[in-house]
Write an enzyme that holds these catalytic residues in place. Structure first.
Site, PDB file in Angstrom:
ATOM      1  N   LYS A 205      -6.542  -4.188  16.327  1.00  0.00           N
ATOM      2  CA  LYS A 205      -7.798  -3.631  15.790  1.00  0.00           C
ATOM      3  C   LYS A 205      -8.011  -2.188  16.274  1.00  0.00           C
ATOM      4  O   LYS A 205      -8.330  -1.295  15.490  1.00  0.00           O
ATOM      5  CB  LYS A 205      -8.968  -4.532  16.217  1.00  0.00           C
ATOM      6  CG  LYS A 205     -10.337  -4.022  15.843  1.00  0.00           C
ATOM      7  CD  LYS A 205     -10.544  -3.954  14.340  1.00  0.00           C
ATOM      8  CE  LYS A 205     -11.847  -3.245  14.013  1.00  0.00           C
ATOM      9  NZ  LYS A 205     -12.019  -3.052  12.579  1.00  0.00           N
ATOM     10  N   CYS A 261     -18.067   2.080  14.414  1.00  0.00           N
ATOM     11  CA  CYS A 261     -16.750   1.632  14.885  1.00  0.00           C
ATOM     12  C   CYS A 261     -15.838   2.759  15.353  1.00  0.00           C
ATOM     13  O   CYS A 261     -15.477   2.800  16.530  1.00  0.00           O
ATOM     14  CB  CYS A 261     -16.065   0.821  13.789  1.00  0.00           C
ATOM     15  SG  CYS A 261     -16.900  -0.735  13.498  1.00  0.00           S
TER      16      CYS A 261
HETATM   17  N1  LIG Z   1     -19.769  -2.942  11.515  1.00  0.00           N
HETATM   18  C1  LIG Z   1     -18.512  -2.930  11.151  1.00  0.00           C
HETATM   19  O1  LIG Z   1     -18.137  -2.378  10.135  1.00  0.00           O
HETATM   20  C2  LIG Z   1     -17.479  -3.639  12.000  1.00  0.00           C
HETATM   21  C3  LIG Z   1     -16.217  -3.901  11.449  1.00  0.00           C
HETATM   22  C4  LIG Z   1     -15.277  -4.552  12.220  1.00  0.00           C
HETATM   23  C5  LIG Z   1     -15.587  -4.926  13.519  1.00  0.00           C
HETATM   24  N2  LIG Z   1     -16.819  -4.646  14.032  1.00  0.00           N
HETATM   25  C6  LIG Z   1     -17.105  -5.094  15.399  1.00  0.00           C
HETATM   26  O2  LIG Z   1     -17.867  -6.289  15.312  1.00  0.00           O
HETATM   27  C7  LIG Z   1     -18.817  -6.364  16.369  1.00  0.00           C
HETATM   28  C8  LIG Z   1     -20.220  -6.504  15.807  1.00  0.00           C
HETATM   29  O3  LIG Z   1     -20.491  -5.344  15.057  1.00  0.00           O
HETATM   30  P1  LIG Z   1     -21.751  -5.228  14.079  1.00  0.00           P
HETATM   31  O4  LIG Z   1     -21.633  -3.915  13.386  1.00  0.00           O
HETATM   32  O5  LIG Z   1     -21.875  -6.477  13.275  1.00  0.00           O
HETATM   33  O6  LIG Z   1     -22.923  -5.171  15.160  1.00  0.00           O
HETATM   34  P2  LIG Z   1     -24.498  -5.262  14.878  1.00  0.00           P
HETATM   35  O7  LIG Z   1     -25.116  -4.444  15.946  1.00  0.00           O
HETATM   36  O8  LIG Z   1     -24.783  -4.966  13.456  1.00  0.00           O
HETATM   37  O9  LIG Z   1     -24.830  -6.801  15.123  1.00  0.00           O
HETATM   38  C9  LIG Z   1     -24.800  -7.451  16.341  1.00  0.00           C
HETATM   39  C10 LIG Z   1     -25.863  -8.530  16.341  1.00  0.00           C
HETATM   40  O10 LIG Z   1     -25.745  -9.275  17.550  1.00  0.00           O
HETATM   41  C11 LIG Z   1     -27.064  -9.640  17.973  1.00  0.00           C
HETATM   42  N3  LIG Z   1     -27.029 -10.003  19.380  1.00  0.00           N
HETATM   43  C12 LIG Z   1     -26.979  -9.212  20.480  1.00  0.00           C
HETATM   44  N4  LIG Z   1     -26.944  -9.957  21.599  1.00  0.00           N
HETATM   45  C13 LIG Z   1     -26.985 -11.260  21.203  1.00  0.00           C
HETATM   46  C14 LIG Z   1     -26.980 -12.499  21.892  1.00  0.00           C
HETATM   47  N5  LIG Z   1     -26.917 -12.545  23.206  1.00  0.00           N
HETATM   48  N6  LIG Z   1     -27.040 -13.618  21.168  1.00  0.00           N
HETATM   49  C15 LIG Z   1     -27.107 -13.588  19.819  1.00  0.00           C
HETATM   50  N7  LIG Z   1     -27.111 -12.439  19.120  1.00  0.00           N
HETATM   51  C16 LIG Z   1     -27.048 -11.292  19.804  1.00  0.00           C
HETATM   52  C17 LIG Z   1     -27.882  -8.399  17.653  1.00  0.00           C
HETATM   53  O11 LIG Z   1     -29.255  -8.689  17.600  1.00  0.00           O
HETATM   54  C18 LIG Z   1     -27.297  -8.003  16.297  1.00  0.00           C
HETATM   55  O12 LIG Z   1     -27.987  -8.601  15.238  1.00  0.00           O
HETATM   56  C19 LIG Z   1     -18.591  -5.115  17.215  1.00  0.00           C
HETATM   57  O13 LIG Z   1     -17.686  -5.388  18.236  1.00  0.00           O
HETATM   58  C20 LIG Z   1     -17.954  -4.164  16.218  1.00  0.00           C
HETATM   59  O14 LIG Z   1     -17.149  -3.181  16.851  1.00  0.00           O
HETATM   60  C21 LIG Z   1     -17.769  -4.034  13.298  1.00  0.00           C
END
Ligand SMILES: NC(=O)c1ccc[n+]([C@@H]2O[C@H](COP(=O)([O-])OP(=O)(O)OC[C@H]3O[C@@H](n4cnc5c(N)ncnc54)[C@H](O)[C@@H]3O)[C@@H](O)[C@H]2O)c1
Length: 432
Positions: A205, A261
């Site tokens: 990744k 990201c």
């Molecule tokens: N956004 C993208 O395009 C993308 C693509 C691939 C990978 N990722 C990876 O995926 C992961 C998540 O990214 P995202 O963009 O979805 O993040 P985001 O910030 O949109 O969502 C994360 C969610 O987790 C919740 N959260 C935080 N602590 C928590 C807990 N203890 N229990 C339950 N929920 C909790 C938050 O309230 C939030 O809704 C990251 O590691 C990111 O690097 C993101």
């Protein structure tokens, strides 16, 4: 299958919804009560094209539910996805406190075999850390799988439903079998599920994101050089892209990469290298060049206004870090707007989806507009920061009528240089 997704953001909500769409029973857990209440009321809390239809359908069918209760989530799913934030820590590394904090709870609460699937982007060795954290307290068997997510915001539903590949990092036959069963319906066109060890999956990744960030940054440097020597980066791009080893995609220069990201992932890989006494020289340069690129339009704008932006009003089209999302994390527009405000300019801004998120950061320091044309009224120039489709074919005469002066700074090379000039504009873009 029964699935729990912990963390219902851009990745978690798309994952949960799409897994429900293939007939699984899914519960999405989030710590943010307001967000969970919205979802329980049937409201999608983010802007992601095509997600709403699937979201509604699966809620109606009773396959998709939401809760703030981790206990409930951990009891429910046979497979537990972690889609938690891994933001940049102060030293550039990925902050694993969300992932390991939840892992600790999992260890205390699971009572029967579960597969814990890490979908968050995490450094090499995290699956092992998650395993050890759960094992401290667990009284039953469990497996930890690394399953990095490659979806793109703006195309997330399509990317999830028709992935180019699924990467599964695991050494457990039992977990691999379950993952293959879960992802089978998405792989019918023949794209592969690639099974590997956890560490290689984790690095895949970071390597993919760092490679893409490097490709963009390389083109930005070529564009900057084009300006010095009078070449046209659009022509260079087309010429290069026809080489199948290079490919046509991701060659568009602009005002730098942003988003939730690339910036943090490139820095996290750089820091992870340092921790092993490995200096990623390419990544050092990518970070440095991108920092500069985000405000590359600033000297051009200052130059046009003879170094004085006080009492100048600028229209900004596009605030999101890219089109088709409301996500403004690390958006280049933010960096440019901060500089412009510091220099005394006032800004009228428009974005189809991202205004609420920008308002949270900028409050009333910006003037928010209801249409792209409204932002132009009495502005001294137009600055384009995001390549939303609706900006691609504007009514140039209307643009001209509303602006004080016919001046466009285009950070995304949306228009043909000659055509815009024919319409009577001064036009400054990137690398042409
Ligand atoms: N956004 C993208 O395009 C993308 C693509 C691939 C990978 N990722 C990876 O995926 C992961 C998540 O990214 P995202 O963009 O979805 O993040 P985001 O910030 O949109 O969502 C994360 C969610 O987790 C919740 N959260 C935080 N602590 C928590 C807990 N203890 N229990 C339950 N929920 C909790 C938050 O309230 C939030 O809704 C990251 O590691 C990111 O690097 C993101």
């Amino acid at each position: 299958m029964k699935i729990t997704v912990i963390g219902t953001g851009y990745v978690g909500l798309v994952t949960g919804t799409c897994l429900a769409e293939t007939g699984n029973d899914v519960i999405c857990i989030d710590i943010d009560q307001k967000k969970v209440e919205m979802m329980q009321e049937g409201i999608v809390p983010i802007y992601e094209p095509h997600l709403d239809v699937l979201f509604e359908r699966n809620i109606k069918a009773g396959r998709l539910t939401f809760s703030t209760s981790l206990d409930k989530g951990l009891e429910f799913g046979d497979i537990i996805f972690l889609a938690l934030p891994t933001p940049e820590d102060e030293d550039g590394s990925a902050d694993l406190s969300y992932v390991l904090g939840v892992a600790d709870e999992i260890g205390k609460k699971i009572k029967e075999y579960k597969v814990i699937v890490d979908k968050s982007t995490v450094p090499v060795g995290t699956a092992e850390k998650v395993y050890q954290t759960i094992a401290k307290n667990a009284t039953c068997e469990f497996d930890v799988v690394s399953n990095p997510e490659f979806l793109r915001e703006g195309y997330a539903v399509d990317d999830f439903l028709k992935p180019e590949r699924i990467v599964v990092g695991s050494s457990s036959e039992r977990a691999i079998k379950l993952m293959k069963k879960l992802y089978g319906p998405f792989m019918r066109s023949g794209n592969p599920i690639i099974i590997m060890d956890e560490k290689s999956a984790e690095l895949t990744k970071y390597a993919a994101n760092a490679s893409l960030a490097t490709k963009i940054t390389f083109m930005n440097e070529i564009a900057n050089y084009c300006e010095k020597v009078g070449a046209d980066v659009d022509k260079v791009r087309v010429g290069m892209g026809t080489d199948s080893r290079i490919g046509k995609r991701f060659l568009f220069p602009g005002i730098g990469y942003g988003g939730s990201c690339f910036p943090k992932d490139v820095k996290a890989l750089q820091k992870a290298g340092k921790d092993q006494s490995y200096d990623f020289k390419i990544l050092n340069s990518v970070i440095e060049v991108n920092e500069k690129q985000k405000t590359i339009l600033l000297p051009k704008i200052e130059n046009y206004f003879k170094g004085d932006l006080t009492n100048k009003k600028l229209a900004i089209w596009g605030l999101a870090f890219k089109p088709e999302t409301d996500d403004v994390r690390e958006a280049p527009a933010i960096y440019l707007m901060r500089e412009l405000l510091n220099k005394g300019a006032s800004l009228s801004v428009y974005d189809p989806e991202a205004i609420p998120n920008i308002r949270k950061q900028f409050g009333d320091t910006l003037s928010y507009c209801n249409s792209m044309y409204e932002a132009l009224d009495s502005s001294d120039a137009l600055v384009i920061c995001t390549e939303w489709s609706i900006f691609r074919t504007p009514d140039f005469q209307e643009v001209k009528k509303r602006l004080n002066t016919p001046m466009i700074f285009d950070g995304r090379n949306l228009y043909d240089v000659e055509e815009v000039k024919k319409e009577g504009f001064n036009y400054v873009s990137i690398g042409r």
